[in-house]
Design a protein around this motif. Structure first.
Motif, PDB file in Angstrom:
ATOM      1  N   PHE A 181      -7.053  -2.932  -1.563  1.00 18.98           N
ATOM      2  CA  PHE A 181      -7.092  -2.579  -0.142  1.00 18.98           C
ATOM      3  C   PHE A 181      -8.358  -3.150   0.491  1.00 18.98           C
ATOM      4  O   PHE A 181      -9.473  -2.704   0.196  1.00 18.98           O
ATOM      5  CB  PHE A 181      -7.020  -1.064   0.018  1.00 18.98           C
ATOM      6  N   ASN A 216      -5.657   2.175  -4.460  1.00 17.56           N
ATOM      7  CA  ASN A 216      -5.173   0.815  -4.219  1.00 17.56           C
ATOM      8  C   ASN A 216      -6.352  -0.140  -4.364  1.00 17.56           C
ATOM      9  O   ASN A 216      -7.179  -0.271  -3.467  1.00 17.56           O
ATOM     10  CB  ASN A 216      -4.554   0.693  -2.820  1.00 17.56           C
ATOM     11  N   THR A 259       0.842  -1.193   0.000  1.00 17.98           N
ATOM     12  CA  THR A 259       0.000   0.000   0.000  1.00 17.98           C
ATOM     13  C   THR A 259       0.879   1.245   0.000  1.00 17.98           C
ATOM     14  O   THR A 259       2.096   1.177   0.220  1.00 17.98           O
ATOM     15  CB  THR A 259      -0.918   0.052   1.239  1.00 17.98           C
ATOM     16  N   GLN A 260       0.222   2.373  -0.233  1.00 20.38           N
ATOM     17  CA  GLN A 260       0.906   3.641  -0.064  1.00 20.38           C
ATOM     18  C   GLN A 260       1.236   3.822   1.421  1.00 20.38           C
ATOM     19  O   GLN A 260       0.572   3.254   2.286  1.00 20.38           O
ATOM     20  CB  GLN A 260       0.014   4.788  -0.540  1.00 20.38           C
TER      21      GLN A 260
END
Length: 719
Positions: free
Chosen positions: A427, A424, A46-47
């Motif tokens: 997620f 994303n 993920t970020q």
């Protein structure tokens, strides 16, 4: 007009380029990857949820004790605890320097707290209540010290006296918190009995929130087989000791447990009775309810190179104003973040360089806390610094959306979750949040697909229940009419059924049937008369290789259909995660190994059956699964979790039926009694296990030999 359009396009391009550069710089500043995990246990990149902001504690100074006009460096030394009070002021238990370091909300140094009349000795815990009173776990002096907001001691609490405290109890306070009533909860070193709960006057109340002693199947066998003397000689099994404690904004006491054999409920939310409230619930994205939760994430195997199980070491936790829980794991150096229901949001971290201190990377985390701005503070007692992290834009988006979802504002959270999913697509919390929003507005088909995608069996079942109800309500009149028509047809037509010519059927029955058809017909006969049927296989040649192979192919098809098409409610798998080739290889290997081992054991153990009999009889034993697995799979797709007991009864009944067929097969073909049959089957299973171990060893040695030959080849060719 064209000129201004070109100018506008140029400005837009420059803005996009600037945004990309800023984003790249922000990513470059983050020295660690961030992950999450979906409900299929896949690790997802993920970020960054948090970005490093600054470090505290490495630039501290103090007047020289010998020359007061000189300032000398006095950085943190082995700090053990950090606490952020209601004003966002930061307090660090600087254990090595036997002091408390105080910063304000802007990270400016305020003071050292070192009472001269009663100095600290290696304090390891600090807590500040809403009135500003400071509580210190003065570990070296084995006491708890309470100071007023100015830093002057007003009370000391030593070892409490009570007949309920064992004489061998060691009072070494290391962490502490106070609730709104003023009751103290003290973590003692190695305190497996739980938190020491003290009243506002320091009097003992109880041991609070102790962990349960793990009890395995091996322990149960020892208790059943060992004598009293043998059992007393065993090493005592103790529950895991609580390593840290925190008080949440909801007033509940939270505990962290590390070490021991604790693999579940390492983090607990305790009510006033000491009962853990942090368990799987309907709000859990795991799709389960009522069970214990597991905390602490890792990317590597849970076993060391020596084969020993590696447990996470949750050494501290904190709860932010929204109820989200952040814990630090000293085993893998990760910060793990969960929402108020224990659902994983992120985990991130990484070790810094052995020779330098790097912003954002941690060598040995020992404590964590959070302020009202959702900035995280992670204390590193090896680097002797306090790392400060701020919430990223992606993290803020996730927190905002998740908070709305947890409060029941599903429609309001939907735009935010869509933004998260655009950033994303994998997620998990975003998928779950959108599924709840779709369910609330009545879009059950979309909710069902999203719950499946997110791995939530409970949500999938609830959405399917609503769809099934709607489908039945729309067609109730049709079903009722059809039922009446069939009843009338039966009542009127039954009078004329006996007049129909049945001679054609009798002629067909007299015709000779194909040999394979006869073999398969015998398999059906065995469903009612298993022992007679297996005896006929041995002495009347009622079965054959062709019929056995047809049944084995049917078994493979049934197994494949069952694994792929059983309802997601009862079969939690990812779409396209099942390989037909893998299932075939697994089934073929297990089947061949069983036939070979059972034949060899039977030959040694006074069996009378031939290899042909074992092969054919074992194939025929699978006929219940071949016939009923596919119908059960079809039925499962019309059931919800409300009918789970019915489905499990049918499935396990089918497995027991197949097992009974194997038992009767061995008994009839080998001419055994009941006891001999049990021994034969157990020995066959043991032989299968031995063959598996041998195969593992051979594969391992073959790989080592291949690597050795390859290295020799490289050595020769390079020279």
């Amino acid at each position: 007009m064209i000129y201004w359009r070109k100018v506008l396009l140029s400005i837009t391009a420059i803005a996009c380029l600037w945004t990309a550069m800023v984003a790249s710089v922000a990513r470059a500043d983050v020295m660690y990857p961030t992950y999450t995990r979906d409900n299929f246990d896949n690790v997802i990149f993920t970020q960054p949820a948090y970005t490093p902001l600054r470090m505290l504690g490495n630039d501290l100074t103090m007047p020289d004790p010998e020359q007061s006009d000189l300032i000398v460096s006095s950085p943190l030394q082995g700090p053990k605890d950090v606490f952020v009070d209601s004003r966002d002021h930061i307090y660090i238990a600087d254990t090595g320097n036997s002091r408390i370091v105080h910063y304000d909300e802007n990270y400016d140094f305020v003071r050292y707290i070192q009472p001269q009349e009663s100095p600290f000795s290696s304090p390891e815990g600090v807590f500040v209540d809403e009135q500003g009173y400071i509580y210190v776990a003065d570990t070296g002096n084995r006491r708890v010290v309470i100071l007023d907001p100015e830093g002057y001691p007003i009370r000391e609490i030593g070892r409490p006296e009570s007949r309920f405290i064992p004489k061998d109890f060691k009072y070494d306070p290391i962490k502490l918190v106070a609730d709104r009533r003023g009751f103290l909860y003290v973590v003692t070193l190695g305190g497996y009995r739980g938190l020491l709960q003290l009243d506002p006057e320091g009097g003992f109340q109880s041991f609070f929130g102790a962990n349960k002693t793990p009890f395995s199947v091996l322990d149960a066998m020892k208790r059943a087989l060992y004598t009293r003397e043998m059992y007393e000689n065993e090493i005592s099994k103790l529950p895991g000791a609580i390593s840290n404690v925190a008080v949440g904004p909801d007033g509940f006491i939270y505990t962290a447990t590390s070490g021991g054999d604790v693999s579940h409920s390492q983090v607990k939310r305790l009510n006033y009775e000491g009962r853990n409230l942090l368990v799987n619930s309907e709000e859990s994205t795991s799709g389960k309810s009522g069970g214990s939760l597991t905390f602490g994430e890792s990317l590597i195997s849970a076993y060391s190179a020596e084969g020993e199980k590696v447990q996470t070491q949750i050494v501290d936790l904190t709860v932010d104003p929204y109820g989200n829980i952040s814990v630090i794991d000293r085993q893998y150096n990760y910060v793990n973040q969960y929402d108020a229901y224990g659902n994983l949001l992120f985990f991130w971290g990484g070790r810094s360089s052995p020779t330098s201190t790097q912003l954002g990377l941690i060598k040995n985390p020992v404590a964590i806390d959070v302020n009202s701005r959702n900035e995280l503070f992670v204390l590193d007692d090896q680097e002797n610094v306090l790392q400060v992290f701020e919430l990223s834009e992606f993290g803020k988006l996730v927190y905002q959306a998740n908070e709305l979802t947890n409060q029941g504002f599903y429609a309001e959270s939907e735009p935010y979750w869509k933004q998260v999913l655009d950033l994303n697509a994998q997620f998990g919390p975003a998928i779950h949040g959108l599924a709840k929003a779709a369910y609330q507005r009545g879009d059950y088909e979309t909710a069902k697909e999203l719950f499946r995608r997110g791995g939530n069996q409970v949500g999938f079942s609830d959405a399917f229940w609503q769809l099934r109800l709607q489908w039945f309500q729309e067609r109730f009149s049709l079903f009722a009419t059809l039922f009446l028509v069939l009843c009338c047809f039966y009542l009127i037509g039954s009078r004329y059924l006996n007049r129909l010519p049945w001679s054609a059927k009798r002629k067909r029955d007299k015709k000779s049937r194909n040999k394979v058809v006869e073999q398969l017909s015998h398999a059906l006969y065995m469903l009612k008369h298993p022992i007679d049927g297996f005896t006929a296989l041995r002495f009347e040649n009622k079965g054959g290789y062709v019929g056995a192979i047809v049944i084995l192919l049917g078994m493979y098809v049934s197994l494949l259909v069952y694994r792929i098409y059983t309802s997601f409610v009862f079969n939690k798998i990812e779409e396209n995660a099942i390989s037909a080739v893998t299932i075939f290889i697994q089934f073929a290997v297990i089947w061949i190994v069983w036939v070979v081992c059972n034949y060899l054991i039977s030959s040694i153990y006074r069996g009378e059956g031939r290899f042909r009999d074992v092969f054919i009889g074992s194939a025929y034993s699978l006929i219940p699964f071949v016939l009923f697995a596919i119908p059960l799979t079809i039925i499962s797709n019309g059931m919800t979790l409300s009918e789970q007991a019915i489905y499990q009864y049918l499935f396990y009944g089918l497995i027991v039926w197949v097992g009974a067929m194997f038992f009767w097969q061995v008994q009839a073909l080998q001419n055994y009694g009941v006891g001999e049959t049990v021994v034969n089957i157990l020995l066959s299973l043991f032989a299968m296990l031995v063959m598996a171990v041998l195969a593992f060893i051979i594969v391992g040695l073959t790989n080592e030999l291949r690597m050795f030959i390859y290295e020799v080849y490289q050595e020769v060719t390079l020279r």
